[in-house]
Design an enzyme around this catalytic site. Structure first.
Site, PDB file in Angstrom:
ATOM      1  N   ASP A  73       0.837  -1.192   0.000  1.00  0.00           N
ATOM      2  CA  ASP A  73       0.000   0.000   0.000  1.00  0.00           C
ATOM      3  C   ASP A  73       0.882   1.256   0.000  1.00  0.00           C
ATOM      4  O   ASP A  73       2.033   1.214   0.434  1.00  0.00           O
ATOM      5  CB  ASP A  73      -0.896  -0.034   1.245  1.00  0.00           C
ATOM      6  CG  ASP A  73      -1.728   1.216   1.392  1.00  0.00           C
ATOM      7  OD1 ASP A  73      -2.409   1.590   0.411  1.00  0.00           O
ATOM      8  OD2 ASP A  73      -1.699   1.838   2.478  1.00  0.00           O
ATOM      9  N   ASP A  99      -0.316   5.083   0.650  1.00  0.00           N
ATOM     10  CA  ASP A  99      -0.574   6.158   1.607  1.00  0.00           C
ATOM     11  C   ASP A  99      -0.747   5.605   3.023  1.00  0.00           C
ATOM     12  O   ASP A  99      -1.575   4.734   3.273  1.00  0.00           O
ATOM     13  CB  ASP A  99      -1.832   6.933   1.195  1.00  0.00           C
ATOM     14  CG  ASP A  99      -1.707   7.517  -0.216  1.00  0.00           C
ATOM     15  OD1 ASP A  99      -0.569   7.704  -0.686  1.00  0.00           O
ATOM     16  OD2 ASP A  99      -2.747   7.778  -0.845  1.00  0.00           O
TER      17      ASP A  99
HETATM   18 MG   LIG Z   1      -3.182   3.268   3.076  1.00  0.00          MG
END
Ligand SMILES: [Mg+2]
Ligand SMILES: [Zn+2]
Length: 192
Positions: free
Chosen positions: A10, A12
């Site tokens: 992932d 962010d």
């Molecule tokens: Mg995230």
């Protein structure tokens, strides 16, 4: 030889700081440990694939060109520390988006597995032997959907997520940050 597993990472709140909708390159901040974490996985020859939901495109907050710029910038920041990601994939869609061509119920928005399937074909990796790392339960749900192992990090939204377990979902590991996630993966791969 069978295909290798990968790390589906992932963006962010996991690789870079969570800043809401990231609409400008100058708002990108790697966590201080991110370069070391990625380099450790690079050194072990484990492919690392960024998988990120960017519904801000569908919502009209920024364009796909901005997403590409952000990813090029992240690549440069990592390269300065001798680290790299093997590929970058994002979902620009959202069913409630206001830009018509992105306002669809797609199969690539996490926890859907569409991006993982694309990456698995492009890079010849075995999704079921792979790991996901992220700060949301949807990142763990992605691991369930591909038959892999899911790690929740406490950075970004992760500490809040840990306090609100998702129905029926348990992470294979909950760790403080990406560098701990990398260590857990290397230990797990080493003992498989
Ligand atoms: Mg995230
Ligand atoms: Zn999508």
């Amino acid at each position: 030889m069978s295909a290798r597993g990968a790390v589906f990472l992932d963006r962010d709140g996991t690789l870079i700081e969570e800043v809401g909708y990231l609409d400008r390159v100058d708002r990108v901040r790697l966590f201080p440990w991110s370069v070391a974490a990625i380099r450790a996985l690079n050194d072990a020859n484990i492919p690392i694939v960024l998988i990120t939901n960017q519904s801000g495109v569908a919502r009209g907050f920024f364009t796909e060109a901005v997403v590409d710029d952000v990813h090029r910038h992240i690549g440069n920041l990592l390269a300065a520390g001798g680290a790299h990601l093997d590929a970058y994939y994002y979902c620009p869609h959202h069913r409630d988006g206001k830009i018509a061509r992105y306002a669809i119920a797609c199969d690539c928005r996490k926890p859907g597995r569409g991006l993982v399937d694309r990456a698995a074909r492009d890079l010849n990796v075995d999704a079921a032997r792979s790991f996901t790392v992220g700060d949301r339960w949807l990142d763990v749900a992605l691991a369930r959907n591909i038959g892999g192992r899911g790690i929740l990090v406490r950075t970004g939204y992760g500490a809040d997520e840990e306090r609100r377990p998702a129905d029926g979902l348990a992470a294979d590991a909950v760790v403080n940050n990406l560098v701990e996630a990398a260590s857990w993966i290397l230990d797990t791969v080493g003992s498989d």
